[in-house]
Design a protein around this motif. Structure first.
Motif, PDB file in Angstrom:
ATOM      1  N   LEU A 242      76.362  36.525  45.905  1.00 31.17           N
ATOM      2  CA  LEU A 242      74.973  36.969  46.416  1.00 31.17           C
ATOM      3  C   LEU A 242      74.947  38.518  46.611  1.00 31.17           C
ATOM      4  CD1 LEU A 242      74.960  34.072  49.101  1.00 31.17           C
ATOM      5  CD2 LEU A 242      73.643  34.281  47.184  1.00 31.17           C
ATOM      6  N   LYS A 243      76.235  39.077  47.078  1.00 29.85           N
ATOM      7  CA  LYS A 243      76.127  40.474  47.284  1.00 29.85           C
ATOM      8  C   LYS A 243      76.083  41.310  45.774  1.00 29.85           C
ATOM      9  CE  LYS A 243      78.968  44.403  48.892  1.00 29.85           C
ATOM     10  NZ  LYS A 243      80.069  44.645  49.655  1.00 29.85           N
ATOM     11  N   LYS A 244      76.406  40.518  44.677  1.00 28.18           N
ATOM     12  CA  LYS A 244      76.424  41.122  43.453  1.00 28.18           C
ATOM     13  C   LYS A 244      74.937  41.258  42.743  1.00 28.18           C
ATOM     14  CE  LYS A 244      78.193  40.684  38.578  1.00 28.18           C
ATOM     15  NZ  LYS A 244      79.181  39.948  37.905  1.00 28.18           N
ATOM     16  N   ILE A 245      74.432  40.112  43.127  1.00 23.13           N
ATOM     17  CA  ILE A 245      72.719  40.078  42.647  1.00 23.13           C
ATOM     18  C   ILE A 245      72.065  40.696  43.744  1.00 23.13           C
ATOM     19  CG2 ILE A 245      73.513  37.799  41.509  1.00 23.13           C
ATOM     20  CD1 ILE A 245      71.881  36.419  43.465  1.00 23.13           C
ATOM     21  N   GLY A 246      72.359  41.039  44.851  1.00 26.89           N
ATOM     22  CA  GLY A 246      71.508  41.718  45.677  1.00 26.89           C
ATOM     23  C   GLY A 246      70.482  40.784  46.412  1.00 26.89           C
ATOM     24  N   PHE A 247      70.883  39.727  46.615  1.00 32.05           N
ATOM     25  CA  PHE A 247      70.134  38.567  47.705  1.00 32.05           C
ATOM     26  C   PHE A 247      70.378  39.018  48.972  1.00 32.05           C
ATOM     27  CE2 PHE A 247      69.454  34.295  49.256  1.00 32.05           C
ATOM     28  CZ  PHE A 247      68.106  34.431  48.869  1.00 32.05           C
ATOM     29  N   SER A 248      69.382  39.701  49.480  1.00 28.58           N
ATOM     30  CA  SER A 248      69.620  40.085  51.108  1.00 28.58           C
ATOM     31  C   SER A 248      69.503  38.907  52.090  1.00 28.58           C
ATOM     32  CB  SER A 248      68.690  41.112  51.457  1.00 28.58           C
ATOM     33  OG  SER A 248      67.225  40.561  50.976  1.00 28.58           O
ATOM     34  N   ARG A 249      68.869  37.504  51.765  1.00 27.52           N
ATOM     35  CA  ARG A 249      68.665  36.875  52.832  1.00 27.52           C
ATOM     36  C   ARG A 249      69.992  36.032  53.082  1.00 27.52           C
ATOM     37  NH1 ARG A 249      63.407  33.144  51.645  1.00 27.52           N
ATOM     38  NH2 ARG A 249      64.145  32.271  53.727  1.00 27.52           N
ATOM     39  N   LYS A 250      70.235  35.705  54.211  1.00 29.30           N
ATOM     40  CA  LYS A 250      71.493  35.138  54.502  1.00 29.30           C
ATOM     41  C   LYS A 250      71.427  33.729  54.482  1.00 29.30           C
ATOM     42  CE  LYS A 250      75.167  35.119  57.882  1.00 29.30           C
ATOM     43  NZ  LYS A 250      75.635  35.472  59.262  1.00 29.30           N
TER      44      LYS A 250
ATOM     45  N   CYS B 181      69.194  35.807  40.402  1.00 31.32           N
ATOM     46  CA  CYS B 181      70.125  35.379  39.374  1.00 31.32           C
ATOM     47  C   CYS B 181      69.826  35.804  38.010  1.00 31.32           C
ATOM     48  CB  CYS B 181      70.407  34.036  39.491  1.00 31.32           C
ATOM     49  SG  CYS B 181      71.347  33.377  41.269  1.00 31.32           S
ATOM     50  N   ARG B 182      68.467  35.563  37.811  1.00 29.46           N
ATOM     51  CA  ARG B 182      68.154  35.954  36.169  1.00 29.46           C
ATOM     52  C   ARG B 182      68.461  37.457  35.835  1.00 29.46           C
ATOM     53  NH1 ARG B 182      62.941  31.913  35.987  1.00 29.46           N
ATOM     54  NH2 ARG B 182      63.965  30.087  35.308  1.00 29.46           N
ATOM     55  N   ALA B 183      68.003  38.186  36.941  1.00 33.43           N
ATOM     56  CA  ALA B 183      68.124  39.623  36.598  1.00 33.43           C
ATOM     57  C   ALA B 183      69.593  40.181  36.582  1.00 33.43           C
ATOM     58  CB  ALA B 183      67.661  40.311  38.019  1.00 33.43           C
ATOM     59  N   ALA B 184      70.396  39.313  37.160  1.00 38.67           N
ATOM     60  CA  ALA B 184      72.135  39.774  36.957  1.00 38.67           C
ATOM     61  C   ALA B 184      72.739  38.739  36.137  1.00 38.67           C
ATOM     62  CB  ALA B 184      72.463  39.489  38.276  1.00 38.67           C
TER      63      ALA B 184
ATOM     64  N   VAL C  91      76.194  30.596  42.114  1.00 38.01           N
ATOM     65  CA  VAL C  91      76.194  30.956  43.536  1.00 38.01           C
ATOM     66  C   VAL C  91      76.448  30.084  44.313  1.00 38.01           C
ATOM     67  CG1 VAL C  91      74.753  32.207  45.048  1.00 38.01           C
ATOM     68  CG2 VAL C  91      74.644  32.921  42.901  1.00 38.01           C
ATOM     69  N   LEU C  92      75.935  28.596  44.287  1.00 38.20           N
ATOM     70  CA  LEU C  92      76.228  27.767  45.284  1.00 38.20           C
ATOM     71  C   LEU C  92      76.364  26.443  44.533  1.00 38.20           C
ATOM     72  CD1 LEU C  92      73.372  25.685  45.049  1.00 38.20           C
ATOM     73  CD2 LEU C  92      72.409  28.022  46.092  1.00 38.20           C
ATOM     74  N   ASP C  93      76.939  25.580  45.758  1.00 35.95           N
ATOM     75  CA  ASP C  93      77.092  24.169  45.226  1.00 35.95           C
ATOM     76  C   ASP C  93      76.461  23.056  46.437  1.00 35.95           C
ATOM     77  OD1 ASP C  93      78.186  21.537  44.985  1.00 35.95           O
ATOM     78  OD2 ASP C  93      79.900  22.424  43.709  1.00 35.95           O
ATOM     79  N   PRO C  94      75.677  22.328  46.294  1.00 30.55           N
ATOM     80  CA  PRO C  94      75.138  21.623  47.544  1.00 30.55           C
ATOM     81  C   PRO C  94      75.745  20.529  48.021  1.00 30.55           C
ATOM     82  CG  PRO C  94      74.052  20.844  45.269  1.00 30.55           C
ATOM     83  CD  PRO C  94      74.933  21.913  44.991  1.00 30.55           C
ATOM     84  N   GLY C  95      76.897  20.102  47.159  1.00 30.25           N
ATOM     85  CA  GLY C  95      77.738  19.241  47.847  1.00 30.25           C
ATOM     86  C   GLY C  95      79.168  19.037  47.483  1.00 30.25           C
ATOM     87  N   ILE C  96      79.941  20.026  48.086  1.00 32.08           N
ATOM     88  CA  ILE C  96      81.393  20.194  47.778  1.00 32.08           C
ATOM     89  C   ILE C  96      82.162  19.284  48.907  1.00 32.08           C
ATOM     90  CG2 ILE C  96      81.826  22.135  49.304  1.00 32.08           C
ATOM     91  CD1 ILE C  96      83.292  21.502  45.651  1.00 32.08           C
TER      92      ILE C  96
END
Length: 447
Positions: A184-192, A209-212, A286-291
């Protein structure tokens, strides 16, 4: 109580007090005759009754011996993803040795098996970790026939009624969401991202994500699994938040809705993976909805994962936390040659396996959750991080069973979705067919 029954009860008392163990030689007819003040013939009849019951065996010319001294071979079917077999074997052998059960337990990985047939096989007893995708045939043990069964079952808290007299509650898996803070930090996603609910930030995440050259999530298909449906976790979250509840989650219309349409669009943004070629655990998204809660322990064995690469986030329905859960049970199958004392040895083994001291050991090595009422989160050694507590059921929380869809319906929906994913079928048509299959299944079940 008859005299013969009193003699049998006397030996039960000696066994309970530990003064008589499997394989021990029983007192002679004469000794018991004098103790109870009865005839030799009465004692002989009592011993014969106990022999028929399987409580003792007679060796001609030598004497009578308490049964259970002979080794009882037991095949125990577990899924290799649940426990590390070497550690589980040590725990099982320790139970058998400490309680003089004389069980020779062989662990067998049931992963990939579709059917288990316990009819006419060489061993008297088989135990299996229940999996609804694996069909089993054979004569099941009725645990309710054992003394203390009701009191024992009262020690467990079951969130649904799927347990019965042929199943014992083994453990629970809690499922929540997961994000990779470093990506999340790498792609510059600022929303928590503090939880998964309406995914109102999804499109923003996809652009970042696409940009990175990174994917937001992975959709994994297993080619040897008829129930490979990676969209289900997203669908449950989306539908729960659209309906503001988890009751009757798949009430029609379901897939043939704007929510279903959005689900298909979101899945197009995910990385396609065949047989775990890519995954969150490898750092591919970046994410997994059901781990599952097992990640708390198993991540230590994964070279791509460190405690910094994942954070558990709760799945939400409105302002309430939503916990998707799966319960695994234990079943035992026996053939016609098994005796009642041998059944009791299995019952004693399983009771000890589900006791608090042993459950603490099993949960510690697996990342699973005990269903015992006296097991708090603090009794699970893996619950060392605050975010791991999201895996445990909490007061006023919405609980969603992994069995919300039947295995048959799940497989049908999976097959239809694969038509869309791999064969280019029209998404709108597929969603209509999915709802038709749900309707047909409900009618068939009388719903």
């Amino acid at each position: 109580m008859t005299v013969t029954e009193k003699i049998s009860a006397y030996f039960d008392l000696l066994i309970a007090e530990g003064r008589l163990r499997p394989g021990d030689k029983l007192p002679s007819y004469g000794a018991i005759s004098r103790k109870f003040g009865v005839t030799y013939a009465t004692v002989q009849r009592a011993y014969k009754n106990m022999e028929v019951e399987g409580k003792l065996k007679v060796v001609n010319g030598i004497g009578s011996f308490l049964n259970g001294g002979d080794t009882l071979d037991v095949d125990f079917y577990l899924t290799g993803t649940s426990f590390e077999f070497e550690a589980f074997q040590r725990i099982a052998d320790d139970i058998s040795n400490r309680h003089n059960l004389n069980l020779k337990i062989r662990l067998i990985d049931s992963a990939g098996k579709k059917t288990l047939d316990f009819t006419g096989l060489e061993h008297k007893v088989y135990i299996r970790e229940f999996n609804p995708w694996v069909h089993a045939h054979g004569s099941q043990m009725d645990f309710s026939a054992f003394e203390g069964y009701e009191e024992f079952m009262d020690e467990f808290a079951l969130p649904d009624q799927s347990c019965n007299h042929t199943r014992l509650p083994f453990f629970m898996i809690g499922f929540q969401g997961m994000v990779n803070p470093l990506l999340l930090k790498k792609i510059g996603f600022s929303r928590k991202i503090t939880g998964f609910s309406s995914f109102d930030w999804w499109e923003e995440l996809v652009r970042a994500c696409r940009a990175a050259s990174i994917y937001p999530a992975v959709k994994n298909f297993r080619t040897n699994d008829i129930g490979s449906f990676p969209a289900i976790a997203f669908m449950e979250i989306l539908m729960a938040n659209q309906r503001k509840d988890i009751c009757d989650l798949f009430r029609l219309p379901c897939f043939d809705t704007e929510t279903g349409k959005r689900l298909f669009h979101m899945m197009k943004d995910c990385l396609l993976s065949l047989n775990d070629q890519y995954s969150f655990r490898r750092g591919d998204c970046v994410l997994d909805p059901g781990i599952g809660s097992w990640i708390s322990v198993q991540h230590q064995k994964m070279p791509y994962m460190t405690k910094e690469t994942f954070r558990i986030v709760p799945v939400m329905c409105g302002k309430k936390r939503m916990l998707r859960y799966g319960i695994q049970y234990l079943e035992s199958y026996v053939n016609h040659t098994v005796t009642e004392p041998e059944k009791k040895r299995i019952w004693l083994f399983l009771r000890e396996l589900l006791s608090k001291p042993v459950q603490k050991k099993l949960m510690a090595i697996s990342g699973m959750i005990s269903l015992r009422k006296d097991m708090a989160p603090s009794d699970h050694e893996w619950a060392t991080r605050e975010d791991f507590l999201s895996f445990f059921p909490a007061y006023n929380e919405l609980l969603l069973s992994c069995g919300e869809l039947s295995t048959e319906l799940y497989a049908v929906l999976s097959t239809l979705y694969e038509q869309y994913e791999f064969l280019g079928a029209d998404g709108a048509a597929i969603r209509k067919f999915m709802d038709r299959k749900i309707q047909a299944y409900n009618i068939q079940q009388g719903g």
